[in-house]
Structures are given as structure tokens and as C-alpha cells.
Design a protein around this motif. Structure first.
Motif, PDB file in Angstrom:
ATOM      1  N   UNK A 186       0.819  -1.202   0.000  1.00  8.56           N
ATOM      2  CA  UNK A 186       0.000   0.000   0.000  1.00  8.56           C
ATOM      3  C   UNK A 186       0.859   1.260   0.000  1.00  8.56           C
ATOM      4  N   UNK A 187       1.945   1.238   0.765  1.00  6.49           N
ATOM      5  CA  UNK A 187       2.780   2.439   0.869  1.00  6.49           C
ATOM      6  C   UNK A 187       3.518   2.763  -0.432  1.00  6.49           C
ATOM      7  N   UNK A 188       3.543   1.803  -1.371  1.00  9.71           N
ATOM      8  CA  UNK A 188       4.218   2.027  -2.654  1.00  9.71           C
ATOM      9  C   UNK A 188       3.287   2.607  -3.718  1.00  9.71           C
ATOM     10  N   UNK A 189       2.036   2.778  -3.381  1.00 10.58           N
ATOM     11  CA  UNK A 189       1.062   3.248  -4.371  1.00 10.58           C
ATOM     12  C   UNK A 189       0.860   4.747  -4.260  1.00 10.58           C
ATOM     13  N   UNK A 190       0.923   5.481  -5.379  1.00 11.09           N
ATOM     14  CA  UNK A 190       0.697   6.931  -5.334  1.00 11.09           C
ATOM     15  C   UNK A 190      -0.791   7.244  -5.143  1.00 11.09           C
ATOM     16  N   UNK A 191      -1.056   8.417  -4.600  1.00 15.26           N
ATOM     17  CA  UNK A 191      -2.446   8.834  -4.435  1.00 15.26           C
ATOM     18  C   UNK A 191      -3.044   9.190  -5.792  1.00 15.26           C
ATOM     19  N   UNK A 192      -4.371   9.105  -5.854  1.00 11.72           N
ATOM     20  CA  UNK A 192      -5.083   9.433  -7.088  1.00 11.72           C
ATOM     21  C   UNK A 192      -6.239  10.374  -6.756  1.00 11.72           C
ATOM     22  N   UNK A 193      -6.653  11.155  -7.730  1.00 14.17           N
ATOM     23  CA  UNK A 193      -7.816  12.014  -7.561  1.00 14.17           C
ATOM     24  C   UNK A 193      -9.024  11.360  -8.225  1.00 14.17           C
ATOM     25  N   UNK A 194     -10.210  11.897  -7.987  1.00 17.88           N
ATOM     26  CA  UNK A 194     -11.415  11.364  -8.613  1.00 17.88           C
ATOM     27  C   UNK A 194     -11.398  11.598 -10.119  1.00 17.88           C
ATOM     28  N   UNK A 195     -10.806  12.715 -10.521  1.00 15.52           N
ATOM     29  CA  UNK A 195     -10.763  13.040 -11.941  1.00 15.52           C
ATOM     30  C   UNK A 195      -9.878  12.072 -12.715  1.00 15.52           C
TER      31      UNK A 195
END
Length: 471
Positions: free
Chosen positions: A93-102
Motif C-alpha cells: 500500500x505504501x508504494x502506491x501513489x495517491x489518485x484524484x477522482x478526476x
């Protein structure tokens, strides 16, 4: 559910697109929808609606993209293609970048105006759109939104996505303007990821139709999806969702509220805990209405005028699923099961009403366990509650494995239909049916956004009911 698209219709459509251009629906959508990236206030639901100009093409394009991302081949094998070698690529999980709804927002076009073959699959006998088919495709759109959201920056380019996306439940799906839907105009399916947990995602999907220069809002559907590993034997982490602006924060806040409501609804379900005090009073009044006064034989029940027994208000069908409706693990995908549930529920509602009902709402579709391709599927639609011109149905999916002798419930659907007249009241006889009655009452009140009404015991009468005895 994550789908292995092996259906003949989309194969044919995909072949047609190679000659006439698969991006045609995107061009059509762009020419009629000039909105830039951003948000607008939603008219058919509380809160805000996210919009963008991104288009994923038609359903054939989406099916092809999903198939390529997970490396699923055409052709049925009794033993699914092994995916164990992909487990080592599952990230932390800590290796995954954040994402926006768009990042996940997109629109998919159902080309009813330009493809006669597809139109034939979506038209009913009145020349309108089959809502069961629309629900079936929403399942694939929900999966595609998960694919667009999940980003693994360290995954080698030649390695398939080591994930499987499974439908956990479908929340409230409210319908409007169904009577105005036409089978010869394109339907737009747009949506995005609106909430994430560690391995779960909520997808929000809108259905619209552009007819005579006007957008017709049809529904907003909420799917709760779960990310599983490549072999579907354990959970998999998903990119955390980080709202990019105030509007996305507002959407996230609404989604968080829904999550809490789902947990509370499951705990407070009449199938998991006793009815509330006022509901027990309703059950007692039902018993008084259907028993003969001053008679101690409670097994002798009477049916009041303009009422029907619940046990006589059900329809059952048996279905043998085929490989064309399977996913990568050789289990039947959720969209197919949803379509079957909608259509048998419509049949039951039509028989009960002696007319054609309008689908008003679908709520709380639960996916309890997978349906294997080698099992038989039993669908039973029950009328569990009525009020004025509304009919509440509970449809249960049950599987039978002839090899092991196993049978179990796999799905439960709640559908609300509206009639153009006052309908007969459905009444329970057994205690189990009384629980269904109370549960159906809750579902109808929720579908109509009404607060529960408490019974006024001071208005009860001891008048003997005029009824026909049903021994």
C-alpha cells in the motif's frame, strides 16, 4: 465483477469498429458535450457531480482494454488460465501513489443510434430500453473505473495487471425518466471512483441519454468494489484517493457518510437483529387482521378484501449459466446475474399488478459468494411489501451444484416498482414472511426517502374483518 469479455455481441462490434473506427463514439460525445474538466451541481442526487471530456469509447473498446490489461484470451477452458506468477508483482500500500477522482473519470457510449445489432439487444416489446441490460453493463463500467484508478508505477510494461476486481454490493440505484428512454438514441455511461479504503472502492456511475438535443438523466448507481490479488485468493491494496479540490472533498464526505450507513444497515437488518418496537406492533396488527376474532386456532387465517398472501406472490426460474458469461476465474459475472434479477422481478411485478410497472429503485444488491459456471442458478422474486401504487420485491439468487449436492444463496436484490393504480396489499402468513414484510417496508421507505410512520394504536378497531377464509 472483473470480466472476461467473451460475449459474441461485443466481439462482433469490436470487429466492426476495426473498419469504421472505434473512436466514433468519442467524437460523437465530444461534439455534444463541450464541458471542460470540472464539476457541477447534480440535479438528480444530493451533492456534486464530477464531469470531464474524457471518453473511453464504446463498450467494445472498454472490453478490449480490460482484456488487454489483465491478459485474458478468448476461448473457454475448463481450467482457468493460471495467474500465480503474477502474485509477486502485487505492491504494498505504501508504494502506491495517491489518485484524484478526476483520474478515473470517463464516459462510455452505448451506440444505439448507429448500430442496429446492439439496438436489438436493448429494445423491449414497447420499443423502449431494457433496464436489465443497462444494469448488466454498469457492472463492466464499475470494473473499468477500478482499472483507471489503480496505478502501479513499478509494474513492468510487459506484465499484466496482477489484480482482480470483484463487486461486493450495489447501493441505491434510483431511476427517473424511464418512460422517455428511446432505443434508437445513444446512452452515455459516465463515472469515477468516489471513495477508497485499503482494498475497496466506491464507484459512482451516471446514465444519461441525449435525445432531441436534450440530456435525459436516467440513474445514478453506486457500486462497492473490492480489489483482489491475481488469483482471487486474497485482498490487494488500492491507490489511496486524495480529493483534488473542494468539490471532490464534498463528494468524499458524502461517500464516507454512505460507508457508515452501510455498516449500520447491515447491523440493524431485521434479518440479523429483532424488529424494532414499533415494527413488532405492526406485526401484531397484521396477525389480528388475518385471524378470526375470538378463535384460538391461529393456524386458521383469513384474507381481507383486496389483499393477497405473500406465499402466492412469487415466481421462480432455473437458469443454466454458460461460459460466455464468465469471468477470468470461470465464475459468472455480476452483471449477468443483475440482469436476470431485474427481468424476473419485472415479470413478478407485472403479474401482481396485471399491468406494466415502472422500475423506480434498486437497493442493496448483495454478492455473498461467486456463482461457478458449472452450477445451476435459481432466481426467485417475492412481493414482500406494497403501499398504494408501489410494490417492493425481494429477489433471491440461489445456486445448485449437482456434483457436490451443495446449495446456497449467492445474491439478494431489492427492487421497487411503481404502478399507475392502487395495488392489492400483500400480507404475510408465517413469521419468516413477517420479517420479510418488515424488511420490505424499510426498503420502500428508503427508496421513497420517507421517515417511518409509527402505528397509532388508539385508532385500532375490533371490527370483525370481512374476509374469505383460507385454511
Amino acid at each position: 465483477m472483473h470480466r472476461l469479455i467473451a460475449r459474441g455481441a461485443w466481439r462482433i462490434l469490436a470487429k466492426r469498429n476495426t473498419t469504421r473506427g472505434s473512436l466514433m463514439p468519442c467524437a460523437f460525445f465530444a461534439s455534444h458535450n463541450r464541458r471542460q474538466y470540472g464539476t457541477k451541481k447534480s440535479e438528480d442526487s444530493p451533492g456534486f457531480k464530477l464531469t470531464s471530456d474524457h471518453c473511453s469509447g464504446n463498450l467494445a473498446d472498454v472490453a478490449k482494454s480490460i482484456r488487454e490489461r489483465v491478459d485474458v484470451d478468448f476461448g473457454y477452458n475448463t481450467v482457468p488460465k493460471p495467474r500465480d506468477h503474477l502474485l509477486k508483482y502485487q505492491p504494498k500500500l505504501e508504494d502506491l501513489p495517491t489518485r484524484s477522482m478526476l483520474d478515473s473519470h470517463t464516459t462510455v457510449v452505448l451506440p444505439l443510434s448507429s448500430d442496429e445489432y446492439i439496438r436489438e439487444r436493448y429494445v423491449n416489446y414497447l420499443g423502449r430500453v431494457r433496464m436489465g441490460r443497462v444494469m448488466e453493463e454498469l457492472d463492466m463500467i464499475a470494473v473499468w473505473l477500478c482499472h483507471r484508478h489503480v496505478l502501479l508505477p513499478n509494474l513492468p510494461k510487459d506484465v499484466p495487471l496482477p489484480y482482480t476486481f470483484v463487486t461486493l454490493l450495489v447501493d441505491m440505484v434510483e431511476f427517473s425518466n424511464i418512460e422517455r428512454l428511446k432505443a434508437n438514441y445513444d446512452i452515455h455511461l459516465s463515472g469515477h471512483i468516489s471513495w477508497t479504503g485499503r482494498s475497496s472502492m466506491e464507484t459512482t456511475i451516471y446514465v444519461q441519454q441525449l435525445a432531441d438535443g436534450e440530456y435525459i438523466d436516467v440513474t445514478r448507481a453506486l457500486f462497492l468494489m473490492v480489489a483482489r490479488n491475481a488469483t482471487n485468493t486474497g485482498s490487494a491494496p488500492v491507490n489511496p484517493l486524495k480529493p483534488a479540490d473542494e468539490t471532490e472533498k464534498a463528494i468524499w464526505k458524502e461517500a464516507e457518510k454512505r460507508q457508515k450507513q452501510r455498516r449500520a444497515a447491515h447491523t440493524e437488518s431485521v434479518l440479523n437483529s429483532p424488529p424494532r418496537e414499533h415494527e413488532q406492533a405492526i406485526m401484531y396488527n397484521l396477525l389480528k387482521r388475518t385471524t378470526i376474532p375470538d378463535n384460538m386456532d391461529l393456524n386458521r387465517r383469513v384474507l381481507p378484501p383486496k389483499c393477497r398472501w405473500m406465499q402466492d406472490s412469487q415466481q421462480t426460474t432455473m437458469i443454466s449459466p454458460f461460459p460466455e458469461n464468465r469471468n477470468a476465474q470461470n465464475t459468472i459475472f455480476g452483471g449477468y446475474i443483475m440482469r436476470q434479477a431485474v427481468e424476473i422481478s419485472f415479470i413478478m411485478a407485472s403479474i401482481y399488478l396485471r399491468g406494466r410497472p415502472i422500475l423506480h429503485c434498486i437497493s442493496d444488491i448483495s454478492f455473498l459468494s461467486p456463482v461457478r459456471v458449472n452450477t445451476f442458478l435459481q432466481m426467485t422474486a417475492y412481493v414482500v411489501y406494497t403501499n398504494k401504487n408501489y410494490v417492493q420485491l425481494m429477489t433471491v439468487a440461489h445456486i445448485w451444484d449437482v456434483q457436490s449436492g451443495e446449495d446456497r444463496t449467492t445474491n439478494i436484490f431489492y427492487l421497487t416498482y411503481k404502478a399507475d393504480k392502487i395495488v392489492d396489499e400483500v400480507l404475510p402468513r408465517s413469521y419468516r414472511e413477517m420479517l420479510w414484510y418488515i424488511h420490505g417496508r424499510r426498503k420502500l421507505l428508503a427508496a421513497l426517502k420517507l421517515d417511518p410512520q409509527y402505528p397509532d394504536e388508539t385508532k385500532e378497531t375490533d371490527a370483525k374483518p370481512k374476509a374469505t377464509e383460507n385454511k
